[in-house]
Motif scaffolding. Structure first.
Motif, PDB file in Angstrom:
ATOM      1  N   VAL A 195       0.803  -1.218  -0.011  1.00 40.83           N
ATOM      2  CA  VAL A 195       0.041  -0.095   0.012  1.00 40.83           C
ATOM      3  C   VAL A 195       0.829   1.321  -0.048  1.00 40.83           C
ATOM      4  CG1 VAL A 195      -2.110  -1.120   1.121  1.00 40.83           C
ATOM      5  CG2 VAL A 195      -0.281  -0.061   2.479  1.00 40.83           C
ATOM      6  N   PHE A 196       0.314   2.107  -0.461  1.00 35.94           N
ATOM      7  CA  PHE A 196       1.016   3.693  -0.414  1.00 35.94           C
ATOM      8  C   PHE A 196       0.677   4.016   1.009  1.00 35.94           C
ATOM      9  CE2 PHE A 196       0.244   8.167  -0.400  1.00 35.94           C
ATOM     10  CZ  PHE A 196       1.688   8.601  -0.741  1.00 35.94           C
ATOM     11  N   THR A 197       1.882   4.499   1.568  1.00 41.16           N
ATOM     12  CA  THR A 197       1.694   5.155   2.955  1.00 41.16           C
ATOM     13  C   THR A 197       1.944   6.623   3.044  1.00 41.16           C
ATOM     14  OG1 THR A 197       2.881   3.049   3.968  1.00 41.16           O
ATOM     15  CG2 THR A 197       2.785   5.239   5.446  1.00 41.16           C
ATOM     16  N   GLY A 198       0.840   7.368   3.171  1.00 44.83           N
ATOM     17  CA  GLY A 198       0.569   8.660   3.395  1.00 44.83           C
ATOM     18  C   GLY A 198       0.979   9.151   4.752  1.00 44.83           C
ATOM     19  N   GLY A 199       1.080  10.476   4.890  1.00 50.29           N
ATOM     20  CA  GLY A 199       1.256  10.954   6.255  1.00 50.29           C
ATOM     21  C   GLY A 199       1.896  12.089   6.296  1.00 50.29           C
ATOM     22  N   SER A 200       2.707  12.212   7.488  1.00 51.97           N
ATOM     23  CA  SER A 200       3.397  13.510   7.701  1.00 51.97           C
ATOM     24  C   SER A 200       4.721  13.039   8.329  1.00 51.97           C
ATOM     25  CB  SER A 200       2.705  14.428   8.580  1.00 51.97           C
ATOM     26  OG  SER A 200       1.923  15.330   7.910  1.00 51.97           O
ATOM     27  N   ASP A 201       5.599  13.966   8.260  1.00 47.73           N
ATOM     28  CA  ASP A 201       6.933  13.830   8.681  1.00 47.73           C
ATOM     29  C   ASP A 201       7.222  15.177   9.592  1.00 47.73           C
ATOM     30  OD1 ASP A 201       7.424  11.505   7.472  1.00 47.73           O
ATOM     31  OD2 ASP A 201       9.446  12.057   6.763  1.00 47.73           O
ATOM     32  N   LEU A 202       8.040  15.282  10.458  1.00 52.20           N
ATOM     33  CA  LEU A 202       8.593  16.453  11.157  1.00 52.20           C
ATOM     34  C   LEU A 202       9.839  16.827  10.760  1.00 52.20           C
ATOM     35  CD1 LEU A 202       7.372  15.423  14.565  1.00 52.20           C
ATOM     36  CD2 LEU A 202       6.203  16.945  13.097  1.00 52.20           C
ATOM     37  N   VAL A 203      10.135  18.140  10.589  1.00 57.03           N
ATOM     38  CA  VAL A 203      11.477  18.333   9.938  1.00 57.03           C
ATOM     39  C   VAL A 203      11.883  19.658  11.026  1.00 57.03           C
ATOM     40  CG1 VAL A 203      11.199  17.670   7.738  1.00 57.03           C
ATOM     41  CG2 VAL A 203      10.691  20.169   8.221  1.00 57.03           C
ATOM     42  N   ILE A 204      13.138  20.025  10.955  1.00 54.52           N
ATOM     43  CA  ILE A 204      13.698  21.073  11.798  1.00 54.52           C
ATOM     44  C   ILE A 204      14.566  22.087  10.753  1.00 54.52           C
ATOM     45  CG2 ILE A 204      15.438  21.738  13.625  1.00 54.52           C
ATOM     46  CD1 ILE A 204      14.723  19.176  15.105  1.00 54.52           C
ATOM     47  N   PRO A 205      14.146  23.104  10.776  1.00 51.10           N
ATOM     48  CA  PRO A 205      14.891  24.308   9.595  1.00 51.10           C
ATOM     49  C   PRO A 205      16.446  24.264  10.350  1.00 51.10           C
ATOM     50  CG  PRO A 205      12.680  24.913  10.161  1.00 51.10           C
ATOM     51  CD  PRO A 205      12.807  23.771  11.206  1.00 51.10           C
ATOM     52  N   GLU A 206      17.121  24.556   9.383  1.00 53.92           N
ATOM     53  CA  GLU A 206      18.567  24.849   9.764  1.00 53.92           C
ATOM     54  C   GLU A 206      18.500  26.317  10.776  1.00 53.92           C
ATOM     55  OE1 GLU A 206      20.900  24.885   6.124  1.00 53.92           O
ATOM     56  OE2 GLU A 206      21.322  22.659   6.326  1.00 53.92           O
ATOM     57  N   ALA A 207      17.704  27.100   9.994  1.00 55.30           N
ATOM     58  CA  ALA A 207      17.633  28.526  10.720  1.00 55.30           C
ATOM     59  C   ALA A 207      16.895  28.552  12.044  1.00 55.30           C
ATOM     60  CB  ALA A 207      16.917  29.569   9.671  1.00 55.30           C
ATOM     61  N   SER A 208      16.481  27.633  12.547  1.00 58.77           N
ATOM     62  CA  SER A 208      15.969  27.512  13.845  1.00 58.77           C
ATOM     63  C   SER A 208      17.001  27.864  15.013  1.00 58.77           C
ATOM     64  CB  SER A 208      15.530  26.084  14.346  1.00 58.77           C
ATOM     65  OG  SER A 208      15.378  25.866  15.703  1.00 58.77           O
ATOM     66  N   ARG A 209      16.584  28.724  15.784  1.00 59.26           N
ATOM     67  CA  ARG A 209      17.545  29.491  16.686  1.00 59.26           C
ATOM     68  C   ARG A 209      17.738  28.518  17.931  1.00 59.26           C
ATOM     69  NH1 ARG A 209      15.589  35.829  16.435  1.00 59.26           N
ATOM     70  NH2 ARG A 209      16.023  36.039  14.287  1.00 59.26           N
ATOM     71  N   HIS A 210      16.831  27.378  18.232  1.00 58.38           N
ATOM     72  CA  HIS A 210      16.868  26.722  19.321  1.00 58.38           C
ATOM     73  C   HIS A 210      16.733  25.180  18.793  1.00 58.38           C
ATOM     74  CE1 HIS A 210      15.753  30.477  20.983  1.00 58.38           C
ATOM     75  NE2 HIS A 210      14.920  30.637  20.213  1.00 58.38           N
ATOM     76  N   GLN A 211      17.764  24.674  17.942  1.00 63.89           N
ATOM     77  CA  GLN A 211      17.702  23.483  17.394  1.00 63.89           C
ATOM     78  C   GLN A 211      17.821  21.995  18.493  1.00 63.89           C
ATOM     79  OE1 GLN A 211      20.644  23.206  14.609  1.00 63.89           O
ATOM     80  NE2 GLN A 211      19.851  24.666  13.170  1.00 63.89           N
ATOM     81  N   ALA A 212      18.573  22.393  19.614  1.00 68.65           N
ATOM     82  CA  ALA A 212      18.517  21.324  20.576  1.00 68.65           C
ATOM     83  C   ALA A 212      17.070  21.241  21.193  1.00 68.65           C
ATOM     84  CB  ALA A 212      19.652  21.543  21.715  1.00 68.65           C
ATOM     85  N   LEU A 213      16.534  22.137  21.483  1.00 66.29           N
ATOM     86  CA  LEU A 213      15.172  22.095  21.975  1.00 66.29           C
ATOM     87  C   LEU A 213      14.061  21.741  20.737  1.00 66.29           C
ATOM     88  CD1 LEU A 213      14.936  24.979  24.358  1.00 66.29           C
ATOM     89  CD2 LEU A 213      14.180  22.836  25.013  1.00 66.29           C
ATOM     90  N   ALA A 214      14.074  21.967  19.867  1.00 61.40           N
ATOM     91  CA  ALA A 214      13.448  21.662  18.530  1.00 61.40           C
ATOM     92  C   ALA A 214      13.410  20.232  18.646  1.00 61.40           C
ATOM     93  CB  ALA A 214      14.011  22.278  17.228  1.00 61.40           C
ATOM     94  N   TYR A 215      14.937  19.703  18.659  1.00 60.36           N
ATOM     95  CA  TYR A 215      15.041  18.421  18.544  1.00 60.36           C
ATOM     96  C   TYR A 215      14.103  17.724  19.937  1.00 60.36           C
ATOM     97  CZ  TYR A 215      16.753  13.408  18.962  1.00 60.36           C
ATOM     98  OH  TYR A 215      16.798  11.955  19.049  1.00 60.36           O
ATOM     99  N   GLU A 216      14.118  18.128  20.918  1.00 56.43           N
ATOM    100  CA  GLU A 216      13.218  17.551  22.045  1.00 56.43           C
ATOM    101  C   GLU A 216      11.952  17.549  21.623  1.00 56.43           C
ATOM    102  OE1 GLU A 216      14.371  16.539  25.045  1.00 56.43           O
ATOM    103  OE2 GLU A 216      16.227  16.412  24.181  1.00 56.43           O
TER     104      GLU A 216
END
Length: 425
Positions: A307-328
């Motif tokens: 089957v085709f699996t649709g849905g969503s992913d989560l991404v973190i932009p490089e320009a995020s100023r809070h990348q460690a927290l974004a990863y959390e």
């Protein structure tokens, strides 16, 4: 343009309208500007209809309570025009910290630049347990940019009364059984299956079952693959199944809406996300309790159909100023606690195969989870949206169903796919 399955709150509805070691201490690729313990205000983009207000409120409260001093600004985004908005945000110096994106869009956004590489975090996120069809689109050239969030896929929705009338007590588990049962159902004025001629996601599953694909990577370029023996075999099965119903050969599931056709009570089966049952019941409440679900049968009983699996992913932009927290944030949303909450609240398939049991008691969603184990994705090219824009796959299907030479039609369609995938966007 996006191409994904979007289940709605407490049910699933079909939407067909058309992705990082962080540059931070969280990934080791750069300077994060924060640490997981540093308070901050994080901006999180979530797409309209993806999550209920209740889920988002619970997550926000929990995350802020476990990350003292940190606040979440969850902003709901509209699908219309989102592609350009995300591309612009990724190119800016003031991007959101976390974004939800359609799983088939990851390649497009990764190619545009500005998306963090989270490859170093895959083990921490238990990536070995991810549903393949949801995880694969997030991996581009061996790097994981998109983190699987939730999934949805098609199943067979069937009329229990018509199955009983035909003497069928157990849903089929193999293609051969499916054809036999559908032939029995196609009697007495009933429609064995309502299958429009251009349901190309269903065709893709049959092609994948044969070991084929819609397109394949050929060095640094792409090549359409509808002219292969595997694709031809998949199309032959589609043609055999489609002939056992009265579906039009020149339209897709939306013309007319297949839920409305099924609601008339004369069609025994449709291929749909489970949430299609909600639209059926809205059109004909008398069918309550008479609708069942089973996985699309595979070639053998030990494995459901692809089957085709649709849905969503989560991404973190490089320009995020809070990348460690974004990863959390990403880690929490992709983790067991909130995957379980989300699955129960939204009837989505969670991102891990080991969590499929959390859908027990939800017949449609649990059947969907069984099928998700054999999930696949469309070719992982940033130009795939260009294929869907004119969709030579649909044209190919109608041509074959109306008597055209499948080899010639396959070559024409493959050439169109090849051109679309290799034309700079």
């Amino acid at each position: 343009m996006r191409s994904r399955l979007v289940p709605g709150a407490a049910s699933l509805v079909l939407a067909v309208t058309a992705l990082t070691a962080c540059g931070s201490s969280s990934s080791g690729s750069g300077d994060s500007g924060d640490s997981a313990a540093s308070p901050a205000k994080l901006t999180v983009w979530i797409m309209r209809g993806s999550m209920s207000d209740g889920f988002l409120s619970r997550f926000e409260t929990d995350f802020e309570s476990t990350h003292k001093g940190t606040t979440l600004d969850i902003q709901i985004q509209e699908w219309d025009g989102i592609g350009q908005k995300i591309t612009s945000a990724l190119a800016s110096k003031d991007a959101p910290d976390v974004m939800e994106v359609g799983n088939t869009q990851v390649a497009q956004y990764a190619a545009s630049g500005g998306v963090e590489d989270l490859t170093a975090k895959v083990t921490d996120l238990q990536g070995g347990d991810w549903i393949p069809g949801l995880a694969d689109p997030g991996e581009i050239d061996g790097k994981q940019y998109g983190i699987p969030w939730y999934a949805a896929n098609r199943v067979v929705v069937y009329n229990k009364d018509l199955f009983a009338k035909a003497g069928i007590t157990t849903p089929p588990k193999t293609r051969a059984e499916w054809i036999t049962d559908t032939t029995k159902l196609n009697t007495g004025g009933d429609d064995g299956i309502y299958l429009p001629g251009q349901s190309w996601y269903a065709l893709a599953g049959f092609v994948w079952d044969e070991g084929g694909d819609l397109a394949v990577k050929d060095g640094d370029s792409w090549k359409g693959a509808l002219d292969t023996p595997q694709s031809k075999a998949g199309m032959e099965f589609y043609k055999q199944l489609q002939a056992l119903g009265k579906g039009p050969k020149d339209s897709d599931e939306a013309k007319p809406l297949q839920a409305d056709v099924f609601a008339k009570g004369k069609s025994a089966q449709i291929i749909s996300v489970p949430g299609g049952a909600d639209a059926i019941l809205k059109a004909n409440p008398a069918l309550k309790g008479k609708i069942g679900f089973f996985p699309i049968p595979g070639k053998t009983a030990d494995k459901p159909g692809a089957v085709f699996t649709g849905g969503s992913d989560l991404v973190i932009p490089e320009a995020s100023r809070h990348q460690a927290l974004a990863y959390e944030v990403v880690k929490a949303l992709a983790g067991t606690k909130w995957q379980t909450d989300m699955a129960k609240e939204m009837s989505y398939v969670p991102n891990r195969t080991s969590l499929a049991n959390v859908l027990a008691g939800n017949e449609g969603a649990s059947v969907m989870a069984v099928g998700a184990a054999n999930g696949h994705a469309t070719p992982n090219s940033p130009n795939w949206a260009a294929v869907e824009a004119n969709n030579p796959i649909k044209q190919y299907m109608t041509q074959v169903l109306t008597g055209a030479d499948p080899d010639a039609a396959g070559k024409t369609a493959s050439a169109a796919i090849t051109k679309a995938l290799n034309t700079a966007s």
